[in-house]
Write a protein that holds these residues in place. Sequence first.
Motif, short mmCIF file in Angstrom:
data_model
loop_
_atom_site.label_atom_id
_atom_site.label_comp_id
_atom_site.label_asym_id
_atom_site.label_seq_id
_atom_site.Cartn_x
_atom_site.Cartn_y
_atom_site.Cartn_z
N UNK A 5 0.86 -1.18 0.00
CA UNK A 5 0.00 0.00 0.00
C UNK A 5 0.90 1.23 0.00
N UNK A 6 0.44 2.28 -0.62
CA UNK A 6 1.16 3.54 -0.60
C UNK A 6 0.24 4.63 -0.08
N UNK A 7 0.71 5.34 0.95
CA UNK A 7 -0.03 6.47 1.49
C UNK A 7 0.35 7.73 0.72
N UNK A 8 -0.52 8.73 0.79
CA UNK A 8 -0.29 9.95 0.04
C UNK A 8 0.37 11.06 0.86
N UNK A 9 0.57 10.85 2.15
CA UNK A 9 1.12 11.92 2.96
C UNK A 9 1.85 11.40 4.18
N UNK A 10 1.61 12.03 5.32
CA UNK A 10 2.34 11.71 6.55
C UNK A 10 1.62 10.69 7.43
N UNK A 11 0.95 9.75 6.83
CA UNK A 11 0.21 8.74 7.59
C UNK A 11 1.15 7.63 8.06
N UNK A 12 0.79 7.03 9.19
CA UNK A 12 1.56 5.93 9.76
C UNK A 12 0.61 4.81 10.19
N UNK A 13 1.04 3.57 10.00
CA UNK A 13 0.31 2.42 10.53
C UNK A 13 0.52 2.41 12.05
N UNK A 14 -0.56 2.28 12.80
CA UNK A 14 -0.46 2.24 14.26
C UNK A 14 -0.78 0.88 14.85
N UNK A 15 -1.49 0.03 14.09
CA UNK A 15 -1.90 -1.28 14.59
C UNK A 15 -2.30 -2.13 13.39
N UNK A 16 -2.13 -3.43 13.49
CA UNK A 16 -2.57 -4.32 12.40
C UNK A 16 -2.94 -5.67 12.97
N UNK A 17 -3.69 -6.46 12.19
CA UNK A 17 -4.07 -7.81 12.60
C UNK A 17 -4.12 -8.71 11.37
N UNK A 18 -3.85 -9.97 11.61
CA UNK A 18 -3.83 -11.03 10.58
C UNK A 18 -2.77 -10.81 9.51
N UNK A 26 6.20 6.26 3.05
CA UNK A 26 4.78 6.14 2.74
C UNK A 26 4.40 4.76 2.22
N UNK A 27 5.38 3.88 2.06
CA UNK A 27 5.15 2.53 1.53
C UNK A 27 4.94 1.53 2.67
N UNK A 28 3.85 0.77 2.60
CA UNK A 28 3.49 -0.21 3.62
C UNK A 28 3.41 -1.58 2.95
N UNK A 29 4.00 -2.59 3.59
CA UNK A 29 3.93 -3.97 3.09
C UNK A 29 3.29 -4.85 4.15
N UNK A 46 -8.43 -12.27 5.40
CA UNK A 46 -8.46 -10.82 5.47
C UNK A 46 -7.37 -10.33 6.41
N UNK A 47 -7.01 -9.08 6.28
CA UNK A 47 -6.17 -8.43 7.26
C UNK A 47 -6.67 -7.01 7.41
N UNK A 48 -6.28 -6.40 8.49
CA UNK A 48 -6.72 -5.03 8.72
C UNK A 48 -5.64 -4.22 9.39
N UNK A 49 -5.84 -2.92 9.40
CA UNK A 49 -4.89 -2.04 10.07
C UNK A 49 -5.58 -0.75 10.47
N UNK A 50 -4.96 -0.09 11.42
CA UNK A 50 -5.34 1.27 11.80
C UNK A 50 -4.21 2.18 11.39
N UNK A 59 -6.29 12.93 4.99
CA UNK A 59 -6.66 11.73 5.74
C UNK A 59 -6.03 10.53 5.07
N UNK A 60 -5.72 9.46 5.84
CA UNK A 60 -5.15 8.28 5.23
C UNK A 60 -6.05 7.74 4.11
N UNK A 61 -5.48 7.55 2.96
CA UNK A 61 -6.20 7.03 1.81
C UNK A 61 -5.23 6.17 1.01
#
Length: 65
Positions: A5-18, A26-29, A46-50, A59-61
């Motif tokens: 996933x690629x974020x468009x700004x200053x977003x950060x993953x704070x939590x994830x599951x599965x 800005x790149x998330x794997x 499925x997996x999810x994240x905050x 906003x995170x998109x």
Amino acid sequence: MDRRLDFSGNQRITNSWNATVTQSGSSVTAKNLSYNGSIPPDGSTTFGFRAGRSGAGPLPSPTRS
């Protein structure tokens, strides 16, 4: 299987599951865990994240790539 996933700004993953989720800039794997790495025909997982952001900005998109 890895998902990116690629974020468009200053977003950060704070939590994830599965999934094991790592972020570099800005790149998330997201990588499967041992119990959901093999999916049978017609199966699913499925997996999810905050995510959050600091300061002003969009906003995170995430976009999948």
